[in-house]
Design an enzyme around this catalytic site. Structure first.
Site, PDB file in Angstrom:
ATOM      1  N   PRO A   1      -4.493   6.315  -6.838  1.00 16.08           N
ATOM      2  CA  PRO A   1      -5.946   6.026  -7.207  1.00 16.08           C
ATOM      3  C   PRO A   1      -6.211   5.011  -8.277  1.00 16.08           C
ATOM      4  O   PRO A   1      -7.376   4.390  -8.554  1.00 16.08           O
ATOM      5  CB  PRO A   1      -6.436   7.370  -7.772  1.00 16.08           C
ATOM      6  CG  PRO A   1      -5.301   8.112  -7.874  1.00 16.08           C
ATOM      7  CD  PRO A   1      -4.196   7.553  -7.009  1.00 16.08           C
TER       8      PRO A   1
ATOM      9  N   GLU B   1       1.674  13.406 -10.984  1.00 14.62           N
ATOM     10  CA  GLU B   1       0.926  12.558 -11.790  1.00 14.62           C
ATOM     11  C   GLU B   1       1.141  10.993 -11.504  1.00 14.62           C
ATOM     12  O   GLU B   1       0.572  10.169 -12.276  1.00 14.62           O
ATOM     13  CB  GLU B   1       1.081  12.788 -13.071  1.00 14.62           C
ATOM     14  CG  GLU B   1       0.772  14.290 -13.461  1.00 14.62           C
ATOM     15  CD  GLU B   1      -0.760  14.490 -13.260  1.00 14.62           C
ATOM     16  OE1 GLU B   1      -1.750  13.797 -13.494  1.00 14.62           O
ATOM     17  OE2 GLU B   1      -1.074  15.549 -12.346  1.00 14.62           O
TER      18      GLU B   1
ATOM     19  N   ARG C   1      -6.390  -0.920  14.438  1.00 15.65           N
ATOM     20  CA  ARG C   1      -7.541  -1.363  15.202  1.00 15.65           C
ATOM     21  C   ARG C   1      -7.755  -2.843  15.267  1.00 15.65           C
ATOM     22  O   ARG C   1      -8.632  -3.440  15.801  1.00 15.65           O
ATOM     23  CB  ARG C   1      -8.728  -0.425  15.286  1.00 15.65           C
ATOM     24  CG  ARG C   1      -9.461  -0.358  13.937  1.00 15.65           C
ATOM     25  CD  ARG C   1     -10.576   0.653  13.841  1.00 15.65           C
ATOM     26  NE  ARG C   1     -11.527   0.509  14.678  1.00 15.65           N
ATOM     27  CZ  ARG C   1     -12.252  -0.584  14.463  1.00 15.65           C
ATOM     28  NH1 ARG C   1     -12.454  -1.309  13.342  1.00 15.65           N
ATOM     29  NH2 ARG C   1     -13.480  -0.689  15.444  1.00 15.65           N
TER      30      ARG C   1
ATOM     31  N   ASP D   1     -17.898  -4.936  13.957  1.00 17.03           N
ATOM     32  CA  ASP D   1     -17.995  -3.645  13.193  1.00 17.03           C
ATOM     33  C   ASP D   1     -18.975  -4.019  11.829  1.00 17.03           C
ATOM     34  O   ASP D   1     -18.856  -5.035  11.560  1.00 17.03           O
ATOM     35  CB  ASP D   1     -16.641  -3.703  12.651  1.00 17.03           C
ATOM     36  CG  ASP D   1     -15.591  -2.758  13.562  1.00 17.03           C
ATOM     37  OD1 ASP D   1     -16.026  -2.229  14.543  1.00 17.03           O
ATOM     38  OD2 ASP D   1     -14.338  -2.811  13.266  1.00 17.03           O
TER      39      ASP D   1
HETATM   40 CL1  6GU Z   1      -4.157   5.967  -2.754  1.00 18.22          CL
HETATM   41  N1  6GU Z   1      -3.856   8.604  -3.818  1.00 18.22           N
HETATM   42  C1  6GU Z   1      -4.288   9.321  -4.407  1.00 18.22           C
HETATM   43  N2  6GU Z   1      -3.620  10.230  -4.815  1.00 18.22           N
HETATM   44  N3  6GU Z   1      -5.810   9.448  -4.676  1.00 18.22           N
HETATM   45  C2  6GU Z   1      -6.499   8.597  -3.892  1.00 18.22           C
HETATM   46  C3  6GU Z   1      -6.152   7.342  -3.460  1.00 18.22           C
HETATM   47  C4  6GU Z   1      -4.806   7.277  -3.230  1.00 18.22           C
HETATM   48  N4  6GU Z   1      -7.342   6.568  -3.202  1.00 18.22           N
HETATM   49  C5  6GU Z   1      -8.348   7.448  -3.474  1.00 18.22           C
HETATM   50  N5  6GU Z   1      -7.959   8.568  -4.323  1.00 18.22           N
END
Ligand code: 6GU
Length: 255
Positions: free
Chosen positions: A89, A116, A154, A169
């Site tokens: 994230p 974590e 794709r 798209d």
């Molecule tokens: Cl790539 N990993 C995690 N754990 N949460 C996420 C993510 C990735 N992308 C959005 N939320």
């Protein structure tokens, strides 16, 4: 294009092979290949531990550097041209233009973080880039890696059968897609727009462009800030603006 995924849950990726999807077909026709490496196979101890407590304290666990680094090195040795991504994230947001760049590169190695996160020294020395699929937190990078595989697959010539489908798209044209209809002409009292039955290809193209503009204005106005608009687009939007003003005017004089 090869995708190699480093994960402690390799079995999750069997989801890519379920049913009759495009990704499954792309693998069968060898447009892409998907391999998994179980990070746990590189743990040295009897209990195959891949995580440990964070230095400095705090809750949660961190992926240990040694097994992860060894797993990444094995993947890089097999695919020296591949681009190595960490799914987290904390990464840059994945979008269609990132997908297009990945579709051009000589393979992708994806490290799926859990807990974590991973030890920072592995990220610094063994990862080329970090990607997130959006502003929310998943329990691990595996679902994100599958999103990347699906999106990039794709875009690889041959996988869709019809090259136009990827070119037109949403996000490739910069606008959201126009509404689609198929038979029957009348469904539960709702009719297909007349213009689509008219056979007038110019009128259909214009209707679709305008429908795309309206959808984009309502759902994703941010996309229109980047997007080159035609003179016809601007004319149409001015007409919309005028219609909206007229409607608001009617209501404010009425109340
Ligand atoms: Cl790539 N990993 C995690 N754990 N949460 C996420 C993510 C990735 N992308 C959005 N939320």
């Amino acid at each position: 294009m090869n995708f190699t995924i480093l994960t402690i849950f390799p079995e999750m990726f069997s989801a890519l092979l379920v049913g009759g999807g495009i990704v499954k077909r792309a693998i069968e026709h060898q447009y892409i290949s998907v391999e998994t490496i179980n990070i746990r196979d590189f743990a040295k101890d009897r209990h195959r531990v891949v995580d440990d407590r964070p230095y400095g304290g705090g809750c949660g666990m961190v992926m240990k550097p040694e097994p992860l680094a060894e797993a990444i090195r094995q993947a890089k040795k097999k695919y020296p041209e591949a681009y190595t991504l960490l799914l987290t994230p904390q990464g840059r947001i994945f979008n269609q233009s990132v997908a297009q760049k990945l579709a051009q590169c000589g393979g992708v190695i994806m490290v799926c973080g859990r807990y974590e996160g991973i030890d920072e020294r592995v990220r610094e020395h063994l990862v080329d880039d970090e990607l997130s699929i959006g502003d929310y937190v998943l329990t691990g990078g595996e679902l994100a890696a599958m999103v990347v595989i699906d999106t990039v697959s794709r875009l690889i010539p041959g996988t869709l059968g019809n090259e136009g489908s990827a070119r037109d798209d949403s996000f490739s044209t910069g606008l959201l897609e126009y509404p689609q209809y198929t038979r029957p002409r009348s469904f539960e009292g709702a009719n297909v727009p007349e213009v689509l039955l008219s056979g007038d290809h110019g009128a259909i193209r214009e209707w679709r462009r305008q429908a795309s503009l309206v959808r984009t204005i309502l759902n994703r106005p941010d996309l229109l800030m980047e997007q080159p608009l035609t003179r016809d687009d601007i004319e149409f939007m001015k007409k919309l603006q005028q219609d909206i003003k007229t409607i608001i005017g009617k209501h404010s004089t009425a109340s």
